[in-house]
Design an enzyme around this catalytic site. Structure first.
Site, PDB file in Angstrom:
ATOM      1  N   ASP A  19      57.547   0.833  21.822  1.00  0.00           N
ATOM      2  CA  ASP A  19      56.968  -0.497  22.094  1.00  0.00           C
ATOM      3  C   ASP A  19      57.601  -1.099  23.348  1.00  0.00           C
ATOM      4  O   ASP A  19      56.903  -1.510  24.263  1.00  0.00           O
ATOM      5  CB  ASP A  19      57.225  -1.505  20.959  1.00  0.00           C
ATOM      6  CG  ASP A  19      57.367  -0.898  19.598  1.00  0.00           C
ATOM      7  OD1 ASP A  19      56.419  -0.952  18.826  1.00  0.00           O
ATOM      8  OD2 ASP A  19      58.458  -0.351  19.335  1.00  0.00           O
ATOM      9  N   TYR A 193      61.007  13.433  16.388  1.00  0.00           N
ATOM     10  CA  TYR A 193      61.512  12.669  15.249  1.00  0.00           C
ATOM     11  C   TYR A 193      62.330  13.601  14.360  1.00  0.00           C
ATOM     12  O   TYR A 193      62.086  14.825  14.345  1.00  0.00           O
ATOM     13  CB  TYR A 193      60.344  12.066  14.462  1.00  0.00           C
ATOM     14  CG  TYR A 193      59.554  11.071  15.278  1.00  0.00           C
ATOM     15  CD1 TYR A 193      60.102   9.838  15.612  1.00  0.00           C
ATOM     16  CD2 TYR A 193      58.271  11.369  15.739  1.00  0.00           C
ATOM     17  CE1 TYR A 193      59.391   8.922  16.381  1.00  0.00           C
ATOM     18  CE2 TYR A 193      57.557  10.458  16.501  1.00  0.00           C
ATOM     19  CZ  TYR A 193      58.123   9.241  16.823  1.00  0.00           C
ATOM     20  OH  TYR A 193      57.430   8.344  17.594  1.00  0.00           O
ATOM     21  N   ARG A 261      57.128  12.821  21.884  1.00  0.00           N
ATOM     22  CA  ARG A 261      56.789  12.169  20.608  1.00  0.00           C
ATOM     23  C   ARG A 261      56.158  10.803  20.853  1.00  0.00           C
ATOM     24  O   ARG A 261      56.152  10.290  21.988  1.00  0.00           O
ATOM     25  CB  ARG A 261      58.047  12.015  19.770  1.00  0.00           C
ATOM     26  CG  ARG A 261      58.951  10.886  20.220  1.00  0.00           C
ATOM     27  CD  ARG A 261      60.218  10.800  19.387  1.00  0.00           C
ATOM     28  NE  ARG A 261      60.830   9.480  19.508  1.00  0.00           N
ATOM     29  CZ  ARG A 261      62.043   9.168  19.072  1.00  0.00           C
ATOM     30  NH1 ARG A 261      62.780  10.083  18.471  1.00  0.00           N
ATOM     31  NH2 ARG A 261      62.513   7.945  19.208  1.00  0.00           N
ATOM     32  N   GLY A 262      55.699  10.193  19.775  1.00  0.00           N
ATOM     33  CA  GLY A 262      55.299   8.780  19.806  1.00  0.00           C
ATOM     34  C   GLY A 262      54.133   8.514  20.730  1.00  0.00           C
ATOM     35  O   GLY A 262      53.042   9.041  20.554  1.00  0.00           O
ATOM     36  N   GLU A 263      54.382   7.699  21.732  1.00  0.00           N
ATOM     37  CA  GLU A 263      53.301   7.292  22.622  1.00  0.00           C
ATOM     38  C   GLU A 263      53.676   7.454  24.089  1.00  0.00           C
ATOM     39  O   GLU A 263      52.995   8.138  24.853  1.00  0.00           O
ATOM     40  CB  GLU A 263      52.961   5.820  22.343  1.00  0.00           C
ATOM     41  CG  GLU A 263      51.887   5.299  23.219  1.00  0.00           C
ATOM     42  CD  GLU A 263      51.156   4.100  22.619  1.00  0.00           C
ATOM     43  OE1 GLU A 263      50.681   3.294  23.406  1.00  0.00           O
ATOM     44  OE2 GLU A 263      51.045   3.972  21.386  1.00  0.00           O
ATOM     45  N   ASP A 264      54.806   6.866  24.455  1.00  0.00           N
ATOM     46  CA  ASP A 264      55.090   6.803  25.887  1.00  0.00           C
ATOM     47  C   ASP A 264      55.568   8.141  26.443  1.00  0.00           C
ATOM     48  O   ASP A 264      55.105   8.564  27.509  1.00  0.00           O
ATOM     49  CB  ASP A 264      56.128   5.712  26.169  1.00  0.00           C
ATOM     50  CG  ASP A 264      56.150   5.340  27.638  1.00  0.00           C
ATOM     51  OD1 ASP A 264      55.054   5.198  28.225  1.00  0.00           O
ATOM     52  OD2 ASP A 264      57.232   5.234  28.218  1.00  0.00           O
ATOM     53  N   SER A 265      56.477   8.812  25.748  1.00  0.00           N
ATOM     54  CA  SER A 265      56.937  10.109  26.285  1.00  0.00           C
ATOM     55  C   SER A 265      55.778  11.099  26.310  1.00  0.00           C
ATOM     56  O   SER A 265      55.695  11.952  27.200  1.00  0.00           O
ATOM     57  CB  SER A 265      58.120  10.663  25.481  1.00  0.00           C
ATOM     58  OG  SER A 265      57.785  10.810  24.123  1.00  0.00           O
TER      59      SER A 265
HETATM   60  O1  TRH Z   1      60.646   6.081  20.648  1.00  0.00           O
HETATM   61  P1  TRH Z   1      59.307   6.466  20.175  1.00  0.00           P
HETATM   62  O2  TRH Z   1      59.257   7.168  18.910  1.00  0.00           O
HETATM   63  O3  TRH Z   1      58.396   5.187  20.100  1.00  0.00           O
HETATM   64  C1  TRH Z   1      57.453   4.993  19.081  1.00  0.00           C
HETATM   65  C2  TRH Z   1      56.048   5.214  19.502  1.00  0.00           C
HETATM   66  O4  TRH Z   1      55.704   4.482  20.638  1.00  0.00           O
HETATM   67  C3  TRH Z   1      55.125   4.869  18.367  1.00  0.00           C
HETATM   68  O5  TRH Z   1      53.791   5.001  18.762  1.00  0.00           O
HETATM   69  C4  TRH Z   1      55.395   3.462  17.930  1.00  0.00           C
HETATM   70  O6  TRH Z   1      54.619   3.155  16.845  1.00  0.00           O
HETATM   71  C5  TRH Z   1      56.843   3.340  17.550  1.00  0.00           C
HETATM   72  O7  TRH Z   1      57.641   3.687  18.663  1.00  0.00           O
HETATM   73  C6  TRH Z   1      57.178   1.952  17.117  1.00  0.00           C
HETATM   74  O8  TRH Z   1      58.632   7.419  21.282  1.00  0.00           O
HETATM   75  P2  TRH Z   1      58.009   7.085  22.710  1.00  0.00           P
HETATM   76  O9  TRH Z   1      56.768   6.280  22.578  1.00  0.00           O
HETATM   77  O10 TRH Z   1      57.903   8.332  23.412  1.00  0.00           O
HETATM   78  O11 TRH Z   1      59.085   6.182  23.435  1.00  0.00           O
HETATM   79  C7  TRH Z   1      60.277   6.716  23.907  1.00  0.00           C
HETATM   80  C8  TRH Z   1      60.642   6.078  25.222  1.00  0.00           C
HETATM   81  O12 TRH Z   1      61.970   6.452  25.573  1.00  0.00           O
HETATM   82  C9  TRH Z   1      59.743   6.525  26.369  1.00  0.00           C
HETATM   83  O13 TRH Z   1      59.485   5.405  27.198  1.00  0.00           O
HETATM   84  C10 TRH Z   1      60.582   7.543  27.113  1.00  0.00           C
HETATM   85  C11 TRH Z   1      61.963   6.953  26.919  1.00  0.00           C
HETATM   86  N1  TRH Z   1      63.077   7.880  27.084  1.00  0.00           N
HETATM   87  C12 TRH Z   1      63.952   7.687  28.138  1.00  0.00           C
HETATM   88  O14 TRH Z   1      63.749   6.759  28.934  1.00  0.00           O
HETATM   89  N2  TRH Z   1      65.011   8.521  28.281  1.00  0.00           N
HETATM   90  C13 TRH Z   1      65.248   9.562  27.447  1.00  0.00           C
HETATM   91  O15 TRH Z   1      66.235  10.303  27.644  1.00  0.00           O
HETATM   92  C14 TRH Z   1      64.319   9.770  26.365  1.00  0.00           C
HETATM   93  C15 TRH Z   1      64.547  10.926  25.423  1.00  0.00           C
HETATM   94  C16 TRH Z   1      63.263   8.903  26.212  1.00  0.00           C
END
Ligand code: TRH
Length: 367
Positions: A19, A193, A261-265
């Site tokens: 988020d 995860y 995973r998730g959305e952004d990565s």
């Molecule tokens: O952290 P997440 O599991 O976030 C999740 C999802 O967005 C999901 O849809 C939502 O419902 C939940 O949160 C509440 O995975 P996501 O979305 O990939 O976000 C991780 C962020 O961390 C992304 O912007 C990439 C960043 N990141 C770094 O900046 N450096 C790192 O070393 C890593 C591993 C990730």
């Protein structure tokens, strides 16, 4: 058509980094357009993990070209901008809504939704929802993979930066991380995860081809600490620090295969144009498996056999589909085809409008 000068983004952190990561990225990209952007976040510590310069004791500060403000149950956001974006179903406190409703004209109010490839998203995109009591209308805005959605977040220079990231930049980036890759080894990044079958994956990786698997700090207790390595058969596991978002992009560009995973990565991995395996945010009653199938149906268009089956079966298994057993060697053999496909997919996505400009254009249209 409204003259749009200022934007408030309100982020309520549920868990993880998605988020706040998406909201930070959106704020940064909109500020690049010369708009006055304020990002309201209720968990500054979470954002600080991504942007260490954030001071968690300050209620208001500048960050990456926008204003960052703290909000909580006691200090409601006071969105004063022409456009107010509530991210991911964030419920704006009554006090904030009351203030928005007294403004003339009322701000454009958009709820930025989660990313999904399902068909219903196109039907729900840009749909208005009048507030039951107040003179406010909330519009649902969906990111997505087709021109009938809001697209994905993409910085104006992202693709040119990606394209110019050559072998020497890669080598420099990796050596700064303390990573060296023998010429016959594949480089893999792992972000997932805890529910993923990580131990089974590592066992498969041991069987070859030679792999260096980089795991950012905090992803799994099976990983060595940052800077440390463990060798298991053909596999070298290497711990790396949790990277800044821009360096995380570079990591995705550098690797032959990315687990995300998730959305952004996951979105960033698609812009990276490298083979990827996406673990969707696990949901009750296996809802995420439907979302995975919907994504596969779009992503795999034009991906021929045997790459198609190898990738789909592996992805289903990684997302805990009980009906799948993965064939690691078949998946490895498919990597060159998956690489070509990842390039094509990136180009397809790039033909869609970027999420930031789609949001602004929509707000101007309805304002
Ligand atoms: O952290 P997440 O599991 O976030 C999740 C999802 O967005 C999901 O849809 C939502 O419902 C939940 O949160 C509440 O995975 P996501 O979305 O990939 O976000 C991780 C962020 O961390 C992304 O912007 C990439 C960043 N990141 C770094 O900046 N450096 C790192 O070393 C890593 C591993 C990730």
């Amino acid at each position: 058509m409204r003259n749009l000068r200022s934007i408030d983004i309100v982020c309520q952190v549920l868990d993880n980094y998605g988020d706040v990561g998406v909201c930070w990225r959106l704020a940064r990209v909109l500020a690049l357009d010369g708009l006055a952007v304020t990002l309201w976040v209720d968990d500054l510590a979470r954002l600080q993990r991504l942007r260490p310069s954030v001071d968690i004791l300050r209620d208001q500060q500048s960050l990456d070209g926008f204003t960052l403000r703290y909000w909580s149950a006691h200090v409601a956001p006071d969105p004063a901008a022409d456009l107010v974006i509530g991210a991911f179903g964030c419920r704006l406190p009554e006090a904030s809504l009351q203030r928005m409703a007294t403004r003339k004209p009322a701000p454009v109010w958009i709820n930025l939704e989660y990313l999904s490839a399902e068909d219903w998203v196109e039907r729900s995109h840009r749909v208005p929802s009048p507030h039951p009591r107040l003179p406010l209308v909330e519009y649902f805005f969906f990111p997505g993979f087709t021109p009938q959605t809001g697209g994905l977040l993409r910085e104006p220079d992202l693709l040119s930066q990606r394209a110019s990231f050559d072998a020497s930049e890669r080598a420099l980036f990796l050596s700064n991380l303390g990573v060296s890759v023998p010429f016959n080894s594949l480089l893999v990044s792992l972000f997932c995860y805890p529910s993923a079958p990580i131990e089974s994956l590592l066992n498969m990786m041991q069987s070859g081809p030679p792999i260096i698997c980089l795991i950012p700090e905090g992803v799994t207790p099976l990983a060595p600490g940052a800077g440390e390595k463990i060798t298991r058969g053909a596999l070298t596991l290497q711990g790396i620090p949790f990277l800044s978002p821009d360096d995380y992009d570079r990591l995705l560009w550098s690797c032959d295969l990315n687990f995300v995973r998730g959305e952004d990565s996951a979105s960033r991995a698609q812009w990276a144009a490298q083979p990827m395996v996406w673990q969707l945010y696990p949901q009750h009653q296996q809802v995420h498996l439907h979302k995975l199938e919907a994504f596969m149906a779009r992503y795999c268009a034009g991906l021929d056999e045997p790459g198609h089956t190898a990738w789909c079966e592996f992805s289903r298994w990684w997302n805990a589909d009980p009906n799948c057993s993965p064939d690691w060697q078949a998946f490895m053999r498919a990597l060159p085809v998956l690489k070509l496909h990842a390039n094509r997919w990136q180009q397809r996505l790039a033909a869609n409008r970027a999420l930031g400009s789609a949001l602004v254009e929509f707000a101007r249209e309805i304002g």
